[in-house]
Design a protein around this motif. Structure first.
Motif, PDB file in Angstrom:
ATOM      1  N   CYS A  99       0.832  -1.219   0.000  1.00 40.77           N
ATOM      2  CA  CYS A  99       0.000   0.000   0.000  1.00 40.77           C
ATOM      3  C   CYS A  99       0.862   1.262   0.000  1.00 40.77           C
ATOM      4  O   CYS A  99       1.764   1.410   0.817  1.00 40.77           O
ATOM      5  CB  CYS A  99      -0.934   0.004   1.207  1.00 40.77           C
ATOM      6  SG  CYS A  99      -1.904   1.508   1.315  1.00 40.77           S
ATOM      7  N   THR A 100       0.563   2.167  -0.901  1.00 42.20           N
ATOM      8  CA  THR A 100       1.333   3.405  -1.033  1.00 42.20           C
ATOM      9  C   THR A 100       0.760   4.523  -0.168  1.00 42.20           C
ATOM     10  O   THR A 100       1.265   5.639  -0.191  1.00 42.20           O
ATOM     11  CB  THR A 100       1.312   3.893  -2.485  1.00 42.20           C
ATOM     12  OG1 THR A 100       0.014   4.435  -2.745  1.00 42.20           O
ATOM     13  CG2 THR A 100       1.561   2.760  -3.454  1.00 42.20           C
ATOM     14  N   GLU A 101      -0.317   4.202   0.542  1.00 43.77           N
ATOM     15  CA  GLU A 101      -0.982   5.200   1.386  1.00 43.77           C
ATOM     16  C   GLU A 101      -1.414   6.429   0.602  1.00 43.77           C
ATOM     17  O   GLU A 101      -1.477   7.527   1.122  1.00 43.77           O
ATOM     18  CB  GLU A 101      -0.074   5.589   2.564  1.00 43.77           C
ATOM     19  CG  GLU A 101       0.206   4.395   3.474  1.00 43.77           C
ATOM     20  CD  GLU A 101       1.266   4.662   4.539  1.00 43.77           C
ATOM     21  OE1 GLU A 101       1.544   5.835   4.827  1.00 43.77           O
ATOM     22  OE2 GLU A 101       1.797   3.671   5.094  1.00 43.77           O
ATOM     23  N   GLY A 128      -4.318   6.955  -0.683  1.00 44.83           N
ATOM     24  CA  GLY A 128      -5.660   7.390  -0.299  1.00 44.83           C
ATOM     25  C   GLY A 128      -6.643   7.511  -1.439  1.00 44.83           C
ATOM     26  O   GLY A 128      -7.737   8.044  -1.266  1.00 44.83           O
ATOM     27  N   CYS A 187      -7.530   1.502  -6.744  1.00 40.30           N
ATOM     28  CA  CYS A 187      -6.153   1.312  -6.268  1.00 40.30           C
ATOM     29  C   CYS A 187      -5.171   1.165  -7.423  1.00 40.30           C
ATOM     30  O   CYS A 187      -5.314   0.288  -8.265  1.00 40.30           O
ATOM     31  CB  CYS A 187      -6.056   0.095  -5.354  1.00 40.30           C
ATOM     32  SG  CYS A 187      -4.347  -0.160  -4.812  1.00 40.30           S
TER      33      CYS A 187
HETATM   34  S1  SF4 Z   1      -5.550   3.130  -3.280  1.00 39.90           S
HETATM   35 FE1  SF4 Z   1      -5.665   2.693  -1.104  1.00 39.90          FE
HETATM   36  S2  SF4 Z   1      -5.005   0.563  -0.914  1.00 39.90           S
HETATM   37 FE2  SF4 Z   1      -4.323   1.272  -2.928  1.00 39.90          FE
HETATM   38  S3  SF4 Z   1      -2.261   2.025  -2.567  1.00 39.90           S
HETATM   39 FE3  SF4 Z   1      -3.611   3.801  -2.376  1.00 39.90          FE
HETATM   40  S4  SF4 Z   1      -4.035   3.899  -0.183  1.00 39.90           S
HETATM   41 FE4  SF4 Z   1      -3.209   1.862  -0.556  1.00 39.90          FE
END
Ligand code: SF4
Ligand code: SF4
Lengths: 263, 445
Positions: B313-315, B317, B389
């Motif tokens: 997860c890249t955080e 958001g 995502c």
């Molecule tokens: S979309 Fe959500 S689950 Fe996917 S990388 Fe971004 S924060 Fe993480």
């Protein structure tokens, strides 16, 4: 609506030694919910008019188990699934059409692993195929020139990537199809899925259905088209919340097609 | 360079890669704490996903500004790392720009493109920093991102900027020395420097020895910085630069609406429905001696792909900003689901490290201590988070597994849902209508 509906059951068909072209899976909302029953009947009127050979399970139909599964009750879901599969397989069902994207998704994707293999299609896809095959012709009728926006049901759109069939149908009505700011893969949920329909929302600052209704109202539509009985309820409530019942109607695509042909 | 330099460099390199290897091992061990799930089918589609989504960044451009800037930084990261190979060889063997004589014009083109990329990276990273800290995009000032996760995002941007500046200063001092009249030491003419030639004049008037020393300093700081950054990944959301590849490869290929059918439940249901099964027969003493636990209350109950998801997860958001529950003020945030899962997994990993390889129960679980039922029940299972995502993570699958635990192990569903389920059980519909009335609509008006 003077003509009465012809709705054969699979049991009756079997007694006559017949197999219908398609089994119409009505679903719980379509069977019991007053608003959704109108969608069911509109769809049946089109089937009757086009002489499609179909049958329903009637009292042998039971919940697909979708709301139980999304709530986390895998036991109840699989019990329902296996009971339904037993019935469907006993009738040697091959092709199933349903007006509920939740039933559609569950029957299509989650039943095969449990022994239920059918060709499952959503009623918008089925209606589209009737038109493509020349069995149904559609004109705008009372909707000609109206502004219509379509709300993608999550379980039809993102979940199964059916985006075009409902839009193609709407466009056949000589109307102006307007897209909301988020649609298709980016569409916003109506708030009913994942068993939310059957419970109160968690604390927040807004209801999801109101937010989605705002999206729809931004397009200044005459009609919000839906393809799911639950979305229909959510958006209808949203319209009431915004006190727009006078100006904007929420109609299922089957109703649009049926009403346009004065069926 | 004297031998001391070469040895020092080798030590630095071994330490850098050694620590990194230890971290990788730990990550793999932690991911393997998850239960098994088969993701080996259809390799063709999997490679394609990886090529398009991880390498090609196809899902990033759904938000064009961030997407294009991200592609620049990403391309910069990958391409400039070609230069790393030369730096390592130079460092180990005391050479200077060893590739130059072999590559000729190609070398000039390479160095020139690295420089242009470096400046583009600095530009993009600056925009990212402004977006994060001043433009105050909602998904970046969100309550998920406080404390370390907030600083982490900025640290990464600072790191990248400093590395790029060091790279350009290194080139600039080199360029300066390459062009002093009569030449200087081993700084032979090599490469083409479209950016740093404009930085080089700052060294005018400084003695060659000092500039030479500065070059050494920039060179060492640059390579040391890269090694430190590499080891920082383990603690950071920046891990996604590596894990995005396996993550997109192993991601779910089935329709988003298809939720898995719990095999352990299938067995029991079949037994219940089989009229020939003897209900009093002793349970067969097979691998299932332990009754299966239904659903997930902690990270070990999740599958390894879900745990890989958490580390990837890249955080960013994007999931949370598209989540209907979050947009309407509910506590649920799919990003937080992923961050919590990773935090708990890290905690469990530390526990195992501290207890000689076995997990000692710590009276904590992912459920309740990290993720509350209130969050789980707010989900509409709409799949917006999954669709959005950029690296194909499914927060929804974790939410569903935890709901399963709440319902099947704890009977802790909200009351109204229990009523719905009772109705399905008793009359085959979520409402209180009799199954016998299912066709009544036919004759109603
Ligand atoms: S979309 Fe959500 S689950 Fe996917 S990388 Fe971004 S924060 Fe993480
Ligand atoms: S599936 Fe659940 S968590 Fe994901 S966006 Fe929809 S409501 Fe939010």
């Amino acid at each position: 609506m003077s003509e009465s509906l012809v709705v054969p059951t699979m049991a009756e068909m079997l007694a006559e030694g017949k197999q219908p072209e398609v089994l119409f899976w009505v679903g719980c909302a379509g069977s019991f919910d007053d608003r959704a029953k109108k969608i069911t009947k509109a769809f049946v009127r089109i089937l009757n008019r086009t002489n499609v050979s179909f049958a329903v399970l009637g009292t042998e139909e039971s919940c697909t188990g979708d709301p139980a599964k999304r709530a986390g009750n895998e036991f109840l879901f699989q019990m329902q699934a296996m009971m339904n599969i037993e019935v469907l397989n006993a009738y040697e069902a091959k092709k199933i059409v349903t007006a509920c994207p939740h039933c559609f998704n569950t029957l299509k994707n989650e039943y095969p692993e449990l022994g239920g293999n059918y060709e499952v299609i959503h009623h918008t896809e089925f209606l589209k195929s009737l038109i493509d095959d020349g069995r149904l012709t559609v004109e705008g009728g009372q909707f000609k020139g109206k502004k219509i926006t379509f709300h993608d049901p999550c379980y039809l759109g993102r979940a199964n990537k059916v985006y075009e069939a409902p839009r193609d149908l709407i466009q056949k009505l000589d109307v102006e199809l307007v897209e909301m700011k988020r649609s298709k893969a980016n569409g916003l949920c109506c708030g009913a899925g994942g068993a939310q329909m059957f419970k109160d929302a968690e604390p927040g600052n807004k209801e999801v259905n109101v937010l989605r209704t705002e999206d729809a109202l931004e397009t200044q539509p005459d009609i919000i088209a839906a393809g799911c009985p639950f979305c229909n309820t959510m958006l209808t409530d949203g319209i009431k919340n915004k006190e727009k019942e006078g100006q904007v109607k929420v109609l299922d695509i089957a109703e649009l097609i049926a009403n346009a042909q004065d069926l | 360079m004297s031998y001391l330099d070469n040895i020092l460099f080798a030590v630095l390199l071994i330490a850098g890669f050694g620590f990194f290897a230890a971290s990788v091992k730990k990550i793999i061990r932690n991911i393997n704490l998850g239960v098994d799930v088969d993701r080996k089918d259809n390799p063709k589609a999997r490679w394609k996903n990886m090529a398009l989504i991880a390498l090609g960044q196809s899902k990033m451009v759904r938000r064009p500004v961030a997407g294009i800037l991200h592609i620049i930084v990403y391309a910069g990261f990958i391409i400039i790392n070609i230069e790393l190979l030369e730096i390592i060889i130079d460092g180990l063997f005391g050479t200077h720009r060893i590739f130059a004589p072999y590559l000729g014009v190609v070398y000039d083109v390479l160095i020139a493109s690295f420089e242009i990329l470096a400046i583009l990276v600095i530009f993009s990273v600056t925009v990212f920093w402004l977006r994060r800290n001043f433009i105050r995009l909602k998904r970046f000032i969100h309550s998920d991102l406080t404390g370390f996760p907030k600083s982490d995002a900025n640290y990464i941007l600072y790191f990248e900027t400093v590395l790029m500046i060091l790279f350009l200063l290194m080139n600039a001092s080199d360029y300066h020395l390459q062009n002093v009249p009569g030449g200087y030491s081993h700084f032979h003419k090599a490469g083409s420097y479209p950016i740093s030639q404009f930085i080089a004049p700052i060294f005018n008037g400084t003695s060659n020895e000092v500039v030479g020393l500065l070059f050494e300093i920039f060179w060492w700081l640059h390579i040391a910085g890269i090694l430190v950054f590499m080891n920082y990944l383990y603690f950071s959301k920046h891990l996604h630069i590596l894990l995005a590849f396996p993550n997109t490869y192993f991601a779910n290929l089935k329709p988003e609406g298809q939720f898995d059918n719990l095999a352990s439940v299938t067995k029991e249901v079949k037994l219940m429905m089989d009229p020939n099964a003897d209900p009093f027969a002793a349970a067969p003493a097979d691998e299932n001696a332990h009754p299966a636990k239904f659903g997930a209350s902690d990270v070990q109950d999740l599958n390894w792909v879900q745990l890989l998801n958490a580390y990837t997860c890249t955080e960013c958001g994007r999931c949370t900003s598209s989540c209907p529950a979050n947009q309407t003020g509910k506590k649920l945030s799919p990003r937080k689901i992923m961050m919590d899962t990773r935090d708990r997994l890290t905690e469990v990993g530390k526990n195992i490290d501290a207890n000689k390889g076995v997990f000692v129960p710590d009276n904590k679980t992912l459920l309740n201590d990290y993720i509350t039922p209130e969050e789980l029940w707010a989900c509409t299972s709409c799949n917006a988070c999954v669709e959005e995502c950029p690296v194909n993570i499914s927060p929804l699958s974790i939410i569903m597994d935890m709901r399963r635990y709440l319902v099947m192990e704890q009977s802790a569903a909200p009351m109204s849902l229990n009523a719905m389920m009772t109705n399905i059980e008793n009359n085959g519909a979520p409402w209180q209508y009799s199954q016998q009335d299912r066709l009544n609509w036919k004759n109603e008006n």
